[in-house]
Design an enzyme around this catalytic site. Sequence first.
Site, PDB file in Angstrom:
ATOM      1  N   HIS A   1       0.846  -1.210   0.000  1.00 36.91           N
ATOM      2  CA  HIS A   1       0.000   0.000   0.000  1.00 36.91           C
ATOM      3  C   HIS A   1       0.873   1.248   0.000  1.00 36.91           C
ATOM      4  CE1 HIS A   1      -0.451   0.098   4.725  1.00 36.91           C
ATOM      5  NE2 HIS A   1       0.612   0.765   4.345  1.00 36.91           N
TER       6      HIS A   1
ATOM      7  N   GLU B   1      -5.085   0.488   0.035  1.00 36.05           N
ATOM      8  CA  GLU B   1      -4.852  -0.947   0.153  1.00 36.05           C
ATOM      9  C   GLU B   1      -4.946  -1.623  -1.218  1.00 36.05           C
ATOM     10  OE1 GLU B   1      -3.631  -1.789   2.817  1.00 36.05           O
ATOM     11  OE2 GLU B   1      -4.826  -1.412   4.610  1.00 36.05           O
TER      12      GLU B   1
HETATM   13  P1  PGA Z   1       5.902   2.570   8.379  1.00 33.14           P
HETATM   14  O1  PGA Z   1       4.596   2.513   7.488  1.00 33.14           O
HETATM   15  O2  PGA Z   1       6.645   3.794   7.980  1.00 33.14           O
HETATM   16  O3  PGA Z   1       5.408   2.693   9.806  1.00 33.14           O
HETATM   17  O4  PGA Z   1       6.660   1.329   8.118  1.00 33.14           O
HETATM   18  C1  PGA Z   1       4.711   2.743   6.110  1.00 33.14           C
HETATM   19  C2  PGA Z   1       3.381   2.502   5.456  1.00 33.14           C
HETATM   20  O5  PGA Z   1       2.587   1.688   5.941  1.00 33.14           O
HETATM   21  O6  PGA Z   1       3.119   3.151   4.429  1.00 33.14           O
END
Ligand code: PGA
Length: 243
Positions: free
Chosen positions: A135, A140
């Site tokens: 995503h 999603e």
């Molecule tokens: P994260 O999330 O930086 O906490 O790994 C990234 C995302 O889900 O787009």
Amino acid sequence: MKLFVLKEKDINEKVANEIVSLVNEKPSCVLGLATGSTPLGVYKALIQKYANNEVSFKNVHTYNLDEYVGLSLNDKQSYHYYMKKVLFDHIDIDLNNTHVPNGVDVDKSLKGYDEEIKNAGGIDLQILGIGSNGHIAFNEPGTSFSSLTHIVNLNKSTIEDNSRFFTSIDEVPKQAITMGISSIMNAKKIILIALGEHKAEAIKRLFQDSIREDFPASILKTHPNVEIYCDALAAKYLKQEVK
Ligand code: PGA
């Protein structure tokens, strides 16, 4: 897509330098900002550069990618709160120029967010992370490539990934408001950062999979100005020729 495989601290420095150069060239530029763990080092580096008088954010405008539905703006888990805590409270940005989709009054953001970005001149530079399921923002798998700001039901894997920020998985909101894929693709330049082994599979798919809605990040291959920054762990499945 241009790929850079670097140490995390060098990624933070390089991306922060790109932002500082842009702001110094165009003081009223529009930045697209992300939350989560990934951009924290970049924000720290920006705060340091501001403290060293290398940059002023006084006239900069920011638009964040997303927000949980149902969390008040002062909720410690909200992205409004996160942005103030990790960046805005430590630089000279005018809070009136900062924008995060509204997770309480969602109708307002649904109607106006993309229009507001357009009226501000469009996003000059968008910072992005990537989910383990591919995503981007909270778009999603299966999200239409033509989507604008909309409400999403979060996938089980996203709720699990984000539960580390909450005391229990049951507290993770089930819905979010997010800029759409088309909203993100409208940015003039995009920088995607991936850190850690848990992003390796998504980065492999980003380079190897075809462009398809069930792997949202794959659309980035069609954007003319994308930089991908990975640490060695996130890049571990990439073949030498791609690196
Ligand atoms: P994260 O999330 O930086 O906490 O790994 C990234 C995302 O889900 O787009």
